[in-house]
Design a protein around this motif. Sequence first.
Motif, short mmCIF file in Angstrom:
data_model
loop_
_atom_site.label_atom_id
_atom_site.label_comp_id
_atom_site.label_asym_id
_atom_site.label_seq_id
_atom_site.Cartn_x
_atom_site.Cartn_y
_atom_site.Cartn_z
N LEU A 165 81.87 34.88 -2.49
CA LEU A 165 83.21 35.66 -3.16
C LEU A 165 84.16 35.86 -1.75
O LEU A 165 85.56 35.80 -1.90
CB LEU A 165 82.91 36.92 -3.73
N ASP A 166 83.43 36.29 -0.89
CA ASP A 166 84.28 36.74 0.50
C ASP A 166 84.96 35.37 0.90
O ASP A 166 86.21 35.35 1.38
CB ASP A 166 83.40 37.13 1.55
N GLU A 167 84.34 34.24 0.91
CA GLU A 167 84.96 32.98 1.35
C GLU A 167 85.95 32.43 0.38
O GLU A 167 87.11 32.02 0.90
CB GLU A 167 83.95 31.81 1.41
N MET A 168 85.98 32.61 -0.79
CA MET A 168 86.85 32.51 -1.73
C MET A 168 88.14 33.34 -1.87
O MET A 168 89.21 32.92 -1.69
CB MET A 168 86.53 32.53 -3.34
N HIS A 169 87.77 34.63 -1.32
CA HIS A 169 88.93 35.52 -1.14
C HIS A 169 89.70 35.03 0.23
O HIS A 169 91.05 35.30 0.15
CB HIS A 169 88.42 37.01 -1.16
N GLU A 170 89.19 35.05 1.00
CA GLU A 170 89.71 34.43 2.22
C GLU A 170 90.47 33.30 2.20
O GLU A 170 91.60 33.14 2.60
CB GLU A 170 88.86 34.24 3.53
N LEU A 171 89.93 32.10 1.43
CA LEU A 171 90.71 30.89 1.14
C LEU A 171 92.01 31.37 0.49
O LEU A 171 93.21 30.76 0.82
CB LEU A 171 89.82 30.18 0.43
N ILE A 172 92.06 31.97 -0.55
CA ILE A 172 93.14 32.18 -1.44
C ILE A 172 94.10 33.03 -0.62
O ILE A 172 95.43 32.90 -0.71
CB ILE A 172 92.66 33.11 -2.76
N GLY A 173 93.81 34.14 0.12
CA GLY A 173 94.58 34.54 1.11
C GLY A 173 95.26 33.75 1.92
O GLY A 173 96.44 33.96 2.28
N LYS A 174 94.67 32.82 2.58
CA LYS A 174 95.20 31.86 3.44
C LYS A 174 96.38 31.15 2.82
O LYS A 174 97.40 30.97 3.35
CB LYS A 174 94.27 30.87 4.16
#
Length: 189
Positions: A165-174
């Motif tokens: 979830l952390d990776e997905m959260h970071e991707l969407i933020g980017k």
Amino acid sequence: MAATKHAQKIREDSTAYLTTALLQLLEKKPLAEIKVTELVTRAGVSRMAFYRNFDTLADVLRAYFAPRMTRLFDDVITQVPSPAKLGDMQQFFAEMGHALHLAEKRNYEYIVQQLFADNMVRYYQLTLPTGADDAGMQRYWIRFMSAGVYAIWREWLLSGANETLDEMHELIGKLQRATLAVIEQDADR
């Protein structure tokens, strides 16, 4: 007062029974093939109990998904710290993952997607990019971001949720920051 509390309890119980029964029926067939009579029989409530609470079967699903999705977006809107937000997301996907898979399989994903889009509108109305000054730009930017973010979460969930979830959260933020940068660049021209 007691009658009001009793009536409220009956309404809550009826709603819970109808929701549980509908989710059980959806395990076997698409939403479009389920009839109200079949649902109320399975739920053990009257047709009147159904129509007192809902107009359509889709309304049962909206009532089920809406508060859960709204809670997730409330975390984003109120800027809950990332660890707490990710914890809430983890809980959401743990509780709702199967129902979300079923939404795609049983042809009621449009309900989930619309609730997601409604919450994205609520979020972005509070955090619009500086370059989105005109109403048309705002409306289309919100729809663009909503569809994109939904598609990312959908792909992640349906393909097995391999990333954290952390990776997905970071991707969407980017992706969001990159999109905002383009809009702000255009506004500066």
